[in-house]
Write a protein that holds these residues in place. Structure first.
Motif, PDB file in Angstrom:
ATOM      1  N   ASP A   1       1.459  -1.066  -0.123  1.00 52.97           N
ATOM      2  CA  ASP A   1      -0.174  -0.242   0.328  1.00 52.97           C
ATOM      3  C   ASP A   1       1.132   1.323   0.150  1.00 52.97           C
ATOM      4  OD1 ASP A   1      -2.325  -1.859   0.383  1.00 52.97           O
ATOM      5  OD2 ASP A   1      -1.585  -1.757   2.696  1.00 52.97           O
ATOM      6  N   PHE A   2       2.140   1.610   0.307  1.00 47.14           N
ATOM      7  CA  PHE A   2       2.805   2.314   1.108  1.00 47.14           C
ATOM      8  C   PHE A   2       4.624   2.313   0.964  1.00 47.14           C
ATOM      9  CE2 PHE A   2       4.403   6.189   2.989  1.00 47.14           C
ATOM     10  CZ  PHE A   2       2.675   7.045   2.614  1.00 47.14           C
ATOM     11  N   GLY A   3       4.910   2.811  -0.385  1.00 53.46           N
ATOM     12  CA  GLY A   3       6.883   2.724  -0.327  1.00 53.46           C
ATOM     13  C   GLY A   3       7.343   3.503   0.716  1.00 53.46           C
ATOM     14  N   LEU A   4       8.717   3.107   1.238  1.00 49.72           N
ATOM     15  CA  LEU A   4       8.789   4.344   2.370  1.00 49.72           C
ATOM     16  C   LEU A   4      10.452   3.671   1.777  1.00 49.72           C
ATOM     17  CD1 LEU A   4       9.070   6.120   4.511  1.00 49.72           C
ATOM     18  CD2 LEU A   4       9.519   3.930   6.292  1.00 49.72           C
ATOM     19  N   VAL A   5      11.198   5.086   1.631  1.00 48.81           N
ATOM     20  CA  VAL A   5      12.589   4.918   1.778  1.00 48.81           C
ATOM     21  C   VAL A   5      13.508   5.940   2.821  1.00 48.81           C
ATOM     22  CG1 VAL A   5      14.406   5.659  -0.116  1.00 48.81           C
ATOM     23  CG2 VAL A   5      13.061   4.602  -0.548  1.00 48.81           C
ATOM     24  N   GLY A   6      14.744   5.175   3.507  1.00 46.92           N
ATOM     25  CA  GLY A   6      14.773   6.321   4.158  1.00 46.92           C
ATOM     26  C   GLY A   6      16.591   6.866   3.616  1.00 46.92           C
ATOM     27  N   PHE A   7      17.226   7.160   4.548  1.00 49.05           N
ATOM     28  CA  PHE A   7      18.311   7.892   3.617  1.00 49.05           C
ATOM     29  C   PHE A   7      19.583   7.544   5.046  1.00 49.05           C
ATOM     30  CE2 PHE A   7      21.903  10.572   2.035  1.00 49.05           C
ATOM     31  CZ  PHE A   7      21.357  10.354   0.385  1.00 49.05           C
ATOM     32  N   ASN A   8      21.021   7.291   4.552  1.00 40.06           N
ATOM     33  CA  ASN A   8      21.919   6.927   5.715  1.00 40.06           C
ATOM     34  C   ASN A   8      22.184   6.176   5.706  1.00 40.06           C
ATOM     35  OD1 ASN A   8      21.920   9.871   6.751  1.00 40.06           O
ATOM     36  ND2 ASN A   8      21.088   9.151   8.294  1.00 40.06           N
ATOM     37  N   ASN A   9      21.406   5.091   5.622  1.00 39.76           N
ATOM     38  CA  ASN A   9      21.726   3.252   5.542  1.00 39.76           C
ATOM     39  C   ASN A   9      22.329   3.173   7.472  1.00 39.76           C
ATOM     40  OD1 ASN A   9      21.535   0.355   4.562  1.00 39.76           O
ATOM     41  ND2 ASN A   9      23.690   0.424   3.945  1.00 39.76           N
ATOM     42  N   GLU A  10      21.309   2.724   8.097  1.00 38.68           N
ATOM     43  CA  GLU A  10      21.960   2.813   9.176  1.00 38.68           C
ATOM     44  C   GLU A  10      21.690   0.944   9.280  1.00 38.68           C
ATOM     45  OE1 GLU A  10      20.532   4.696  13.011  1.00 38.68           O
ATOM     46  OE2 GLU A  10      20.679   6.920  11.568  1.00 38.68           O
ATOM     47  N   PRO A  11      22.279   0.487  10.397  1.00 35.37           N
ATOM     48  CA  PRO A  11      22.535  -0.634  10.977  1.00 35.37           C
ATOM     49  C   PRO A  11      20.642  -0.986  10.654  1.00 35.37           C
ATOM     50  CG  PRO A  11      24.210  -0.500  11.449  1.00 35.37           C
ATOM     51  CD  PRO A  11      23.249   1.066  11.367  1.00 35.37           C
ATOM     52  N   VAL A  12      20.524  -0.339  11.880  1.00 34.15           N
ATOM     53  CA  VAL A  12      18.841  -0.640  12.474  1.00 34.15           C
ATOM     54  C   VAL A  12      18.057  -0.950  11.227  1.00 34.15           C
ATOM     55  CG1 VAL A  12      18.052   1.687  12.524  1.00 34.15           C
ATOM     56  CG2 VAL A  12      16.709  -0.188  13.393  1.00 34.15           C
ATOM     57  N   THR A  13      17.909  -0.444   9.577  1.00 36.07           N
ATOM     58  CA  THR A  13      17.163  -0.590   8.238  1.00 36.07           C
ATOM     59  C   THR A  13      16.548  -1.943   8.443  1.00 36.07           C
ATOM     60  OG1 THR A  13      18.510   0.286   7.256  1.00 36.07           O
ATOM     61  CG2 THR A  13      17.820   2.122   7.568  1.00 36.07           C
ATOM     62  N   LYS A  14      18.032  -2.657   8.442  1.00 36.85           N
ATOM     63  CA  LYS A  14      17.802  -3.810   8.285  1.00 36.85           C
ATOM     64  C   LYS A  14      17.504  -4.864   8.842  1.00 36.85           C
ATOM     65  CE  LYS A  14      22.431  -5.491   8.364  1.00 36.85           C
ATOM     66  NZ  LYS A  14      23.100  -5.426   8.053  1.00 36.85           N
ATOM     67  N   LEU A  15      17.012  -4.152  10.128  1.00 36.20           N
ATOM     68  CA  LEU A  15      16.107  -5.032  11.177  1.00 36.20           C
ATOM     69  C   LEU A  15      15.453  -4.830  11.074  1.00 36.20           C
ATOM     70  CD1 LEU A  15      18.969  -4.564  13.559  1.00 36.20           C
ATOM     71  CD2 LEU A  15      18.727  -6.916  12.522  1.00 36.20           C
ATOM     72  N   LEU A  16      14.421  -3.860  11.254  1.00 31.26           N
ATOM     73  CA  LEU A  16      13.423  -3.410  11.392  1.00 31.26           C
ATOM     74  C   LEU A  16      12.168  -4.166  10.382  1.00 31.26           C
ATOM     75  CD1 LEU A  16      14.101   0.471  11.350  1.00 31.26           C
ATOM     76  CD2 LEU A  16      13.469  -0.642  13.248  1.00 31.26           C
ATOM     77  N   THR A  17      10.984  -4.400  10.625  1.00 34.08           N
ATOM     78  CA  THR A  17       9.685  -5.660   9.785  1.00 34.08           C
ATOM     79  C   THR A  17       8.969  -4.091   9.325  1.00 34.08           C
ATOM     80  OG1 THR A  17      10.146  -6.775  11.349  1.00 34.08           O
ATOM     81  CG2 THR A  17       8.687  -7.159   9.504  1.00 34.08           C
ATOM     82  N   PRO A  18       8.385  -4.025   8.139  1.00 33.64           N
ATOM     83  CA  PRO A  18       9.565  -4.705   6.959  1.00 33.64           C
ATOM     84  C   PRO A  18      10.906  -3.646   7.258  1.00 33.64           C
ATOM     85  CG  PRO A  18       7.737  -3.168   6.144  1.00 33.64           C
ATOM     86  CD  PRO A  18       7.634  -3.218   7.170  1.00 33.64           C
ATOM     87  N   SER A  19      12.504  -4.515   6.436  1.00 31.51           N
ATOM     88  CA  SER A  19      12.928  -3.013   6.315  1.00 31.51           C
ATOM     89  C   SER A  19      13.208  -2.621   5.451  1.00 31.51           C
ATOM     90  CB  SER A  19      14.524  -4.748   5.661  1.00 31.51           C
ATOM     91  OG  SER A  19      14.076  -4.428   4.692  1.00 31.51           O
ATOM     92  N   ILE A  20      14.014  -0.934   6.134  1.00 35.04           N
ATOM     93  CA  ILE A  20      13.732  -0.170   5.376  1.00 35.04           C
ATOM     94  C   ILE A  20      14.604  -0.391   4.082  1.00 35.04           C
ATOM     95  CG2 ILE A  20      13.792   2.129   5.180  1.00 35.04           C
ATOM     96  CD1 ILE A  20      12.603   1.795   7.938  1.00 35.04           C
ATOM     97  N   THR A  21      14.105   0.334   3.000  1.00 36.80           N
ATOM     98  CA  THR A  21      15.374   0.933   2.216  1.00 36.80           C
ATOM     99  C   THR A  21      15.965   1.623   2.152  1.00 36.80           C
ATOM    100  OG1 THR A  21      13.547  -0.672   0.277  1.00 36.80           O
ATOM    101  CG2 THR A  21      15.111   1.062  -0.907  1.00 36.80           C
ATOM    102  N   SER A  22      17.528   2.228   1.979  1.00 35.52           N
ATOM    103  CA  SER A  22      18.019   3.282   2.408  1.00 35.52           C
ATOM    104  C   SER A  22      18.793   3.165   1.682  1.00 35.52           C
ATOM    105  CB  SER A  22      18.468   3.166   3.600  1.00 35.52           C
ATOM    106  OG  SER A  22      19.070   4.175   4.794  1.00 35.52           O
ATOM    107  N   VAL A  23      19.639   4.838   1.769  1.00 38.05           N
ATOM    108  CA  VAL A  23      20.354   5.646   0.964  1.00 38.05           C
ATOM    109  C   VAL A  23      21.857   5.109   1.423  1.00 38.05           C
ATOM    110  CG1 VAL A  23      21.775   7.512  -0.540  1.00 38.05           C
ATOM    111  CG2 VAL A  23      19.247   6.721  -0.751  1.00 38.05           C
ATOM    112  N   GLU A  24      22.915   4.402   1.444  1.00 39.93           N
ATOM    113  CA  GLU A  24      24.660   4.145   1.619  1.00 39.93           C
ATOM    114  C   GLU A  24      25.107   5.387   1.641  1.00 39.93           C
ATOM    115  OE1 GLU A  24      25.887   2.075   4.066  1.00 39.93           O
ATOM    116  OE2 GLU A  24      27.546   3.064   4.032  1.00 39.93           O
TER     117      GLU A  24
END
Lengths: 339, 339
Positions: B270-293
């Motif tokens: 239903d919804f898309g989300l992208v973050g920025f920084n690629n902190e390790p936590v992004t990989k751990l969340l549910t759903p894992s978050i797309t991010s900019v390294e």
DNA sequence: ACCCTTACCGGCATCGTTTTCATGTCAGTA
DNA sequence: TACTGACATGAAAACGATGCCGGTAAGGGT
């Protein structure tokens, strides 16, 4: 880098001696009002800033605190923030050196700070550190020293730390109360004080509850999510598989969590998990992770305060010890019984 | 604090002059082998350490770098680690001061470091900072200065930063490619360079894809999860609700994520989300978050290297600028189309 | 016997500031 | 007039190290 205005420049310009200028600037007695005014005006105009090096050399005091920490993860960064805040307030600048969990680097940092002539040290040892000659050297030179967080137990130094035994007790008792029967512990590096304290609290609580301790359920590993993942996988593949894990840091808990999920186990129903540190991330994960709050910012502030006290008082403080009480924050990963 | 052994002590004990002792210790010419040996032996015995303050005063050089940063979150802690590593290698010690995102504190820190006579500055400005007099003062005094991460665009200073426009472009294009139609941006503080760059990349990418920009879909807020939560809630309650959010930091993304979940929306469906920084936590969340390294560690190292270059070379480097290319790491929060 | 070189070392200034002690001037008092 | 004290300032030492410059002694060459 331009030459800074010195007291000599002012003296020369006003045909005064440096001594008079110095006195005038510091509002000392024995300076006529006119010269005082003139000196201050010129100092302002030339943007005079006293040279701290000269002062430090003279007074043998640098107004600098050397802080040695193993890393800059969430907990330590928070503690450093606390230290920084109090130190700044008191006119001290902080030199933060990371040992990166390496014994060699810790020694190197100590040396560096030692001959940078810091006024004192605030130290949290690395996980590799097992001999303390470099720390003792600081003491021998009678340089103020405070240990925090990862303290050295049998050393006669003022220290501030969390009541780690109590923290582990809270966590373990909670798991027991929630009906978990075979609780394993993911402990940290074997020689590290906080690791052993938390392990001790764990073992002690099992005993108090008359639960037999399965030695296979005690696993040591570095503070590293990947190692924790491997260790947890190992635990989960055992014959008498545990039904809960107490991880002595949130990073370890997260590693374990991944393994638990992969094994198809649901938290908290099939499996219980408790971490330590109460990092913000614990609240965000699914399930959110129960964790032990350790009040890192307060520990940092208390450490700096104790340090300042040590600097300013002359009495021996080597037996002073502050122990902060932890608090359990219960979340989804272990709450089986609704209240 | 005990008196340290000085060169004078050695000179006195051996009936030599301080100059000779100094030369002997530094293996300079014009010292006989015997005296050299004797001096070194005694120095060793008395644990002589040269007094850095005296040297600094004489040479007008402290071998210290002042680092001013707005906070110690994951990204900056990682960068500091990079700076620290390179600086240590080169014989410099780093003084880290946090401005805590406060303009006043930043100025205070600058003053402090300035009269601590650091050899130079490495600075990332606070989000409150809009006038740069304190930074310019450093330049006026001809003290080496390098800006990093949060740089000041129209200032003639060597700087290192991420290609923030490109990062935003990658993120936005990705969301478009995944079929999201109404993409909103959660931007940071309005006056902050990185915030505006990322916003610019966002707007530019929409334009390139001939997508109309809805001004209501641009929201500014502080780098704070709670504010992001509120801002996201606002976005989600709009009439023409967005179907994706590009948050310019992972912290903001996490705040948004909570709001999205509360609204009962499923990511990425239903919804898309992208973050920025690629902190390790992004990989751990549910759903894992797309991010900019953003390669924080490398940026840190590059910054320190540029600083050292500036210290050692005499040429003007004020127009030097390094721009690091980011990389998009695609995860569950936005991957709608399997490849 | 004289000069020059060479090897080795000491004296002194220097960095910028504070601080102690000394100095000089002027007014007041006996 | 002579002494006392207050007041304002200067000179110099000190902090610890470096580096220039100059000095001394030994040895070789003429």
């Amino acid at each position: 880098m331009e030459r800074q205005t010195t007291i000599k420049d002012i003296a020369l310009a006003l045909r005064l001696s440096t001594s008079t200028v110095s006195r005038a600037l510091r509002d000392a007695a024995d300076v006529s009002i006119e010269t005082r005014k003139a000196v201050k005006a010129l100092a302002e105009e030339l943007d005079y800033q006293p040279n701290k090096l000269a002062l430090s050399l003279l007074k043998n005091q640098t107004n600098t605190i050397g802080v040695i920490i193993p890393n800059l993860d969430y907990v330590l960064a928070t503690m450093v923030k606390g230290i920084d805040e109090v130190a700044l307030e008191a006119g001290y600048t902080v030199m933060v050196c990371q040992s990166d969990e390496s014994f060699g680097r810790e020694i190197l940092n100590t040396k560096r700070l030692l001959d940078s002539l810091v006024d004192g040290f605030i130290v949290s040892v690395s996980s590799e550190t097992m001999v303390y000659e470099h720390i003792k050297k600081i003491q021998t030179k009678k340089i103020p020293l405070v240990l925090f967080d990862r303290v050295i137990n049998n050393m006669n130094v003022p220290k501030i730390s969390l009541d780690n035994v109590e923290g582990a007790r809270l966590a373990t008792q909670h798991l027991i109360d929630q009906g978990y029967k075979r609780i394993a512990i993911l402990a940290g590096p074997e020689n590290l004080g906080i690791s052993n304290d938390r392990k001790a609290g764990f073992i002690q609580t099992l005993k108090q509850n008359k639960i037999a301790l399965d030695k296979n359920h005690i696993i040591h590993c570095d503070f590293n999510q990947d190692y924790a993942y491997i260790a947890a996988k190992e635990l989960l593949s055992m014959n008498k598989r545990p039904d809960a894990i107490f991880a002595i840091s949130d990073r370890l808990a997260i590693g374990a969590m991944i393994a638990i999920k992969e094994a198809g186990l649901k938290m908290p129903k099939d499996f219980g998990l408790v971490g330590f540190n109460n990092e913000p991330v614990t609240k965000l994960l699914t399930p959110s992770i129960t964790s032990v709050e350790m009040f890192a910012f307060d520990i940092g502030k208390a450490t700096a305060k104790m340090f300042l006290e040590m600097i300013h008082s002359n009495e021996d403080m080597s037996d002073k010890e502050i122990i902060i009480k932890p608090k359990l924050v219960i979340r989804e990963s272990s709450r089986r019984i609704s209240e």
